[in-house]
Write a protein that holds these residues in place. Structure first.
Motif, PDB file in Angstrom:
ATOM      1  N   TYR A  62       0.837  -1.194   0.000  1.00  0.00           N
ATOM      2  CA  TYR A  62       0.000   0.000   0.000  1.00  0.00           C
ATOM      3  C   TYR A  62       0.869   1.239   0.000  1.00  0.00           C
ATOM      4  O   TYR A  62       2.046   1.213   0.386  1.00  0.00           O
ATOM      5  CB  TYR A  62      -0.977   0.014   1.182  1.00  0.00           C
ATOM      6  N   LEU A  63       0.285   2.327  -0.466  1.00  0.00           N
ATOM      7  CA  LEU A  63       0.936   3.630  -0.511  1.00  0.00           C
ATOM      8  C   LEU A  63      -0.059   4.645   0.001  1.00  0.00           C
ATOM      9  O   LEU A  63      -1.231   4.620  -0.382  1.00  0.00           O
ATOM     10  CB  LEU A  63       1.346   3.957  -1.951  1.00  0.00           C
ATOM     11  N   SER A  64       0.412   5.530   0.868  1.00  0.00           N
ATOM     12  CA  SER A  64      -0.412   6.597   1.411  1.00  0.00           C
ATOM     13  C   SER A  64       0.331   7.908   1.209  1.00  0.00           C
ATOM     14  O   SER A  64       1.551   7.964   1.378  1.00  0.00           O
ATOM     15  CB  SER A  64      -0.656   6.342   2.905  1.00  0.00           C
ATOM     16  N   ARG A  66       0.064  12.491   1.372  1.00  0.00           N
ATOM     17  CA  ARG A  66      -0.616  13.766   1.589  1.00  0.00           C
ATOM     18  C   ARG A  66      -0.706  14.434   0.220  1.00  0.00           C
ATOM     19  O   ARG A  66       0.300  14.839  -0.354  1.00  0.00           O
ATOM     20  CB  ARG A  66       0.151  14.633   2.577  1.00  0.00           C
ATOM     21  N   LEU A  67      -1.901  14.519  -0.284  1.00  0.00           N
ATOM     22  CA  LEU A  67      -2.140  14.995  -1.636  1.00  0.00           C
ATOM     23  C   LEU A  67      -1.649  16.427  -1.846  1.00  0.00           C
ATOM     24  O   LEU A  67      -0.992  16.725  -2.837  1.00  0.00           O
ATOM     25  CB  LEU A  67      -3.629  14.879  -1.958  1.00  0.00           C
ATOM     26  N   GLU A  68      -1.954  17.314  -0.899  1.00  0.00           N
ATOM     27  CA  GLU A  68      -1.629  18.736  -1.081  1.00  0.00           C
ATOM     28  C   GLU A  68      -0.134  18.975  -1.229  1.00  0.00           C
ATOM     29  O   GLU A  68       0.289  19.902  -1.905  1.00  0.00           O
ATOM     30  CB  GLU A  68      -2.202  19.582   0.067  1.00  0.00           C
ATOM     31  N   ALA A  69       0.693  18.132  -0.630  1.00  0.00           N
ATOM     32  CA  ALA A  69       2.146  18.291  -0.711  1.00  0.00           C
ATOM     33  C   ALA A  69       2.783  17.280  -1.669  1.00  0.00           C
ATOM     34  O   ALA A  69       3.996  17.299  -1.847  1.00  0.00           O
ATOM     35  CB  ALA A  69       2.763  18.131   0.678  1.00  0.00           C
ATOM     36  N   ALA A  70       1.976  16.412  -2.268  1.00  0.00           N
ATOM     37  CA  ALA A  70       2.496  15.325  -3.110  1.00  0.00           C
ATOM     38  C   ALA A  70       3.600  14.583  -2.356  1.00  0.00           C
ATOM     39  O   ALA A  70       4.651  14.262  -2.903  1.00  0.00           O
ATOM     40  CB  ALA A  70       2.970  15.843  -4.457  1.00  0.00           C
ATOM     41  N   HIS A  71       3.339  14.331  -1.054  1.00  0.00           N
ATOM     42  CA  HIS A  71       4.333  13.713  -0.169  1.00  0.00           C
ATOM     43  C   HIS A  71       3.862  12.321   0.237  1.00  0.00           C
ATOM     44  O   HIS A  71       2.818  12.164   0.879  1.00  0.00           O
ATOM     45  CB  HIS A  71       4.535  14.573   1.076  1.00  0.00           C
ATOM     46  N   ILE A  72       4.633  11.326  -0.163  1.00  0.00           N
ATOM     47  CA  ILE A  72       4.331   9.947   0.196  1.00  0.00           C
ATOM     48  C   ILE A  72       4.718   9.756   1.660  1.00  0.00           C
ATOM     49  O   ILE A  72       5.866   9.976   2.035  1.00  0.00           O
ATOM     50  CB  ILE A  72       5.105   8.961  -0.710  1.00  0.00           C
ATOM     51  N   VAL A  73       3.755   9.347   2.479  1.00  0.00           N
ATOM     52  CA  VAL A  73       4.024   9.158   3.902  1.00  0.00           C
ATOM     53  C   VAL A  73       4.212   7.697   4.262  1.00  0.00           C
ATOM     54  O   VAL A  73       4.689   7.385   5.352  1.00  0.00           O
ATOM     55  CB  VAL A  73       2.933   9.795   4.798  1.00  0.00           C
ATOM     56  N   GLY A  74       3.877   6.805   3.348  1.00  0.00           N
ATOM     57  CA  GLY A  74       4.087   5.392   3.600  1.00  0.00           C
ATOM     58  C   GLY A  74       3.998   4.584   2.322  1.00  0.00           C
ATOM     59  O   GLY A  74       3.074   4.774   1.536  1.00  0.00           O
ATOM     60  N   LEU A  75       4.987   3.732   2.096  1.00  0.00           N
ATOM     61  CA  LEU A  75       4.974   2.778   0.993  1.00  0.00           C
ATOM     62  C   LEU A  75       5.576   1.490   1.531  1.00  0.00           C
ATOM     63  O   LEU A  75       6.755   1.457   1.890  1.00  0.00           O
ATOM     64  CB  LEU A  75       5.779   3.288  -0.206  1.00  0.00           C
ATOM     65  N   TYR A  76       4.752   0.475   1.625  1.00  0.00           N
ATOM     66  CA  TYR A  76       5.185  -0.808   2.188  1.00  0.00           C
ATOM     67  C   TYR A  76       4.693  -1.936   1.299  1.00  0.00           C
ATOM     68  O   TYR A  76       3.577  -1.876   0.777  1.00  0.00           O
ATOM     69  CB  TYR A  76       4.614  -1.007   3.600  1.00  0.00           C
ATOM     70  N   ALA A  77       5.521  -2.941   1.152  1.00  0.00           N
ATOM     71  CA  ALA A  77       5.159  -4.125   0.380  1.00  0.00           C
ATOM     72  C   ALA A  77       5.300  -5.349   1.271  1.00  0.00           C
ATOM     73  O   ALA A  77       6.243  -5.449   2.057  1.00  0.00           O
ATOM     74  CB  ALA A  77       6.052  -4.260  -0.842  1.00  0.00           C
ATOM     75  N   ARG A  78       4.363  -6.263   1.135  1.00  0.00           N
ATOM     76  CA  ARG A  78       4.419  -7.508   1.912  1.00  0.00           C
ATOM     77  C   ARG A  78       5.680  -8.293   1.573  1.00  0.00           C
ATOM     78  O   ARG A  78       6.341  -8.830   2.440  1.00  0.00           O
ATOM     79  CB  ARG A  78       3.180  -8.363   1.651  1.00  0.00           C
ATOM     80  N   ALA A  79       6.026  -8.350   0.294  1.00  0.00           N
ATOM     81  CA  ALA A  79       7.210  -9.090  -0.164  1.00  0.00           C
ATOM     82  C   ALA A  79       8.004  -8.185  -1.110  1.00  0.00           C
ATOM     83  O   ALA A  79       7.743  -8.173  -2.320  1.00  0.00           O
ATOM     84  CB  ALA A  79       6.797 -10.383  -0.863  1.00  0.00           C
ATOM     85  N   PRO A  80       8.953  -7.400  -0.572  1.00  0.00           N
ATOM     86  CA  PRO A  80       9.735  -6.522  -1.442  1.00  0.00           C
ATOM     87  C   PRO A  80      10.389  -7.308  -2.581  1.00  0.00           C
ATOM     88  O   PRO A  80      10.786  -8.452  -2.429  1.00  0.00           O
ATOM     89  CB  PRO A  80      10.792  -5.948  -0.489  1.00  0.00           C
ATOM     90  N   GLY A  81      10.452  -6.643  -3.729  1.00  0.00           N
ATOM     91  CA  GLY A  81      11.072  -7.271  -4.889  1.00  0.00           C
ATOM     92  C   GLY A  81      10.102  -8.019  -5.782  1.00  0.00           C
ATOM     93  O   GLY A  81      10.511  -8.610  -6.781  1.00  0.00           O
ATOM     94  N   HIS A  82       8.810  -7.972  -5.460  1.00  0.00           N
ATOM     95  CA  HIS A  82       7.820  -8.680  -6.270  1.00  0.00           C
ATOM     96  C   HIS A  82       6.905  -7.749  -7.063  1.00  0.00           C
ATOM     97  O   HIS A  82       5.901  -8.185  -7.602  1.00  0.00           O
ATOM     98  CB  HIS A  82       6.996  -9.625  -5.394  1.00  0.00           C
ATOM     99  N   ARG A  86       6.764  -0.888  -6.952  1.00  0.00           N
ATOM    100  CA  ARG A  86       6.922  -0.222  -8.251  1.00  0.00           C
ATOM    101  C   ARG A  86       5.565   0.070  -8.876  1.00  0.00           C
ATOM    102  O   ARG A  86       5.351   1.154  -9.435  1.00  0.00           O
ATOM    103  CB  ARG A  86       7.765  -1.076  -9.184  1.00  0.00           C
ATOM    104  N   ALA A  87       4.638  -0.880  -8.813  1.00  0.00           N
ATOM    105  CA  ALA A  87       3.303  -0.666  -9.373  1.00  0.00           C
ATOM    106  C   ALA A  87       2.606   0.511  -8.698  1.00  0.00           C
ATOM    107  O   ALA A  87       1.960   1.331  -9.366  1.00  0.00           O
ATOM    108  CB  ALA A  87       2.469  -1.942  -9.245  1.00  0.00           C
ATOM    109  N   LEU A  88       2.741   0.608  -7.383  1.00  0.00           N
ATOM    110  CA  LEU A  88       2.119   1.716  -6.651  1.00  0.00           C
ATOM    111  C   LEU A  88       2.762   3.051  -7.035  1.00  0.00           C
ATOM    112  O   LEU A  88       2.059   4.038  -7.271  1.00  0.00           O
ATOM    113  CB  LEU A  88       2.218   1.471  -5.149  1.00  0.00           C
ATOM    114  N   LEU A  89       4.088   3.095  -7.109  1.00  0.00           N
ATOM    115  CA  LEU A  89       4.757   4.338  -7.509  1.00  0.00           C
ATOM    116  C   LEU A  89       4.384   4.734  -8.930  1.00  0.00           C
ATOM    117  O   LEU A  89       4.110   5.908  -9.196  1.00  0.00           O
ATOM    118  CB  LEU A  89       6.275   4.198  -7.400  1.00  0.00           C
ATOM    119  N   ASP A  90       4.398   3.777  -9.851  1.00  0.00           N
ATOM    120  CA  ASP A  90       4.005   4.089 -11.227  1.00  0.00           C
ATOM    121  C   ASP A  90       2.601   4.687 -11.264  1.00  0.00           C
ATOM    122  O   ASP A  90       2.336   5.634 -12.000  1.00  0.00           O
ATOM    123  CB  ASP A  90       4.053   2.835 -12.104  1.00  0.00           C
TER     124      ASP A  90
END
Length: 141
Positions: A62-64, A66-82, A86-90
């Motif tokens: 998931y990715l969360s 703050r829209l007004e600042a275009a600031h990502i406050v959290g990006l976590y993956a259950r299994a990094p590297g899968h 990247r899909a969330l950032l794209d």
């Protein structure tokens, strides 16, 4: 990988991902209990732009932000590297010219990932919400 808008009902799955990451990260001090994370996410998801990556029926990340600042406050993956991160950032890069985020200073694996995704370090030695040192990274189109 399917990307969809997060809802408050996703809080338990998101909290589990973060709690598992904290438990598996040697340099990370103990964080809030899973139920406290879940409560914070249940309250916070409706107030932010939040997205879920699903693989089959499971929340893969998931990715969360703050829209007004275009600031990502959290990006976590259950299994990094899968591919979930990247899909969330794209997904959130679409239609934007700039994004920023803070990352724990010792999280070198995350820094390498963000650099591959076009982010660059713009500030160091910041104090994070949890009291630990952070860096700020920024992506521009």
């Amino acid at each position: 990988m399917r990307i969809r808008r997060a809802t408050a009902e996703d809080a338990p799955a998101c909290a589990a991902i973060v709690a598992d990451w904290i438990a598996a990260t040697a340099w990370m001090e103990a964080g809030p209990a899973r139920d406290a994370l879940e409560t914070a996410m249940r309250d916070g998801i409706p107030k932010r732009e939040a997205w879920i990556a699903e693989a089959g029926d499971a929340v893969a990340g998931y990715l969360s932000m703050r829209l007004e600042a275009a600031h990502i406050v959290g990006l976590y993956a259950r299994a990094p590297g899968h591919g979930a991160g990247r899909a969330l950032l794209d997904h959130v890069k679409r239609g934007r010219d700039r994004l920023q985020l803070n990352s724990h200073a010792p999280n070198h694996a995350a820094h390498r990932f963000y650099a591959r995704e076009g982010f660059r370090i713009v500030a160091r030695d910041l104090e994070g919400d949890d009291g630990g040192p952070e860096i700020r990274m920024e992506w521009t189109r």
